[in-house]
Design a protein around this motif. Structure first.
Motif, PDB file in Angstrom:
ATOM      1  N   PHE A   1      -4.140   5.673   0.333  1.00  0.00           N
ATOM      2  CA  PHE A   1      -4.943   4.818   1.214  1.00  0.00           C
ATOM      3  C   PHE A   1      -4.065   4.378   2.395  1.00  0.00           C
ATOM      4  O   PHE A   1      -3.450   3.312   2.364  1.00  0.00           O
ATOM      5  CB  PHE A   1      -5.447   3.582   0.468  1.00  0.00           C
TER       6      PHE A   1
ATOM      7  N   LEU B   1      -9.322  -1.914  -0.455  1.00  0.00           N
ATOM      8  CA  LEU B   1      -8.740  -0.788   0.288  1.00  0.00           C
ATOM      9  C   LEU B   1      -9.835   0.035   0.958  1.00  0.00           C
ATOM     10  O   LEU B   1      -9.682   0.471   2.112  1.00  0.00           O
ATOM     11  CB  LEU B   1      -7.915   0.082  -0.663  1.00  0.00           C
TER      12      LEU B   1
ATOM     13  N   ILE C   1       0.836  -1.207   0.000  1.00  0.00           N
ATOM     14  CA  ILE C   1       0.000   0.000   0.000  1.00  0.00           C
ATOM     15  C   ILE C   1       0.870   1.256   0.000  1.00  0.00           C
ATOM     16  O   ILE C   1       0.604   2.216  -0.724  1.00  0.00           O
ATOM     17  CB  ILE C   1      -0.954  -0.007   1.210  1.00  0.00           C
TER      18      ILE C   1
END
Length: 324
Positions: free
Chosen positions: A138, A188, A131
């Motif tokens: 996010f 997400l 991520i």
């Protein structure tokens, strides 16, 4: 009973396989089903489960793995401790984080004989790295997520809440055909919702039953279906099994998804369908075998449930079998 569970791995990222935490144990299952596993990015995979069985043993081996189950249809029962049973109904979720001590294996049961659900498996360390590199906007704080959902426990069960449930169902319905990037974004989004206390804490309604209560309700269930020609009232069952009538009704509904009478009505119709297809018994004989003294009332109940009369059902299904 022969167990056939088809497990299909869909890995569109071509990065390599990711260990699956929940697919062990089907050698001890009784029934059939299919599992589709999708690896979405490093540390995150989802499984779509469609099972027709009564029980299987789940094996957990990966310490620190977060497992989030959401019930789409059916009932899901499992034991997270020696004393308590957990029951999921549609719209509920169960979150666990294996700590190497608790829950290395647990027996899962499906009281209705079928289950549809989605399971999200997350390796926090690997997912955080992916991520940060590929979707820095996010920011998912997995420590906060575990604190929000689990606190000091290693598992939690409760309602998913409207926002999370919407995303779970979108994932379940679109995974087969949606673009990979779309699925990544939805996961997400879900992880951010689960991190937000406003989305989850107020919705956590525990569904725990002690082992003795679950066993008693199952005994009542088995007693009733052992001879469906007989009819019992709630007070009669309560007296026979030494349980309060209100407790019997509530716990039966929680476990089997409907009232005692509604469950038996459906069960009788299902048994009559088998007899219509597998025997040459008359409609009146079948009606009597499943607990209807009046064939006309049986036919009316059958038509309301199946959309056609028993005779039409027998003819329709047998014609289809002959032409297939």
């Amino acid at each position: 009973m022969l167990t056939i569970v088809h497990i299909t791995y869909h890995d569109e990222t071509n990065i390599g396989s990711c260990p699956i935490g929940q697919t062990g144990g089907f050698e001890n299952a009784n029934g059939s089903g299919e599992i589709h596993y999708y690896r979405l990015f490093d540390g995150v995979g989802i499984m779509l489960l469609r099972l027709e069985m009564e029980t299987y043993t789940e094996i957990r081996t990966q310490i620190g793995m977060i497992e989030i189950n959401f019930c789409i249809n059916g009932r899901f029962e499992t034991s997270f401790s020696m004393r308590s049973h957990v029951l999921l109904k549609p719209g509920d979720m169960a979150i666990s984080c294996y700590d190497g001590v608790h829950g290395s294996s647990s027996e899962s049961r499906f009281p209705l004989g079928y289950y549809e659900g989605i399971c999200l498996e997350v390796n926090p360390e690997a997912a955080s790295g992916w991520i940060a590199q590929h979707a820095p906007a996010f920011h998912v704080d997995f420590s906060a997520l575990k604190q929000n959902l689990l606190d000091s426990k290693w598992y939690m069960v409760g309602s998913a809440g409207s926002r999370c449930e919407h995303v779970f169902r979108e994932l379940y319905e679109s995974t087969f055909y949606a673009e990979h990037t779309y699925l990544q974004l939805k996961v997400l989004e879900l992880l951010l919702f689960l991190t937000d206390t406003k989305c989850t804490v107020s919705n956590q309604t525990e569904h725990y039953f002690d082992r003795q209560s679950v066993s008693l309700i199952k005994s009542i269930h088995d007693f009733m279906i052992s001879d469906i020609q007989k009819h019992y009232t709630i007070p009669e069952l309560a007296e026979r099994f030494c349980i309060a009538p209100t407790t019997l009704k509530k716990n039966f509904s929680d476990i089997y998804g409907s009232s005692v009478y509604a469950y038996l009505k459906t069960y009788r119709i299902q048994e009559s369908q088998k007899m219509l297809l597998r025997t040459e018994l008359s409609i009146a004989e079948i009606a009597n075998a499943v607990g209807y003294e009046n064939p006309a009332k049986f036919s009316a109940a059958f038509q309301k449930e199946c959309g056609m009369t028993p005779s039409a059902f027998r003819k329709y299904v047998r014609n289809r079998v002959e032409h297939d």
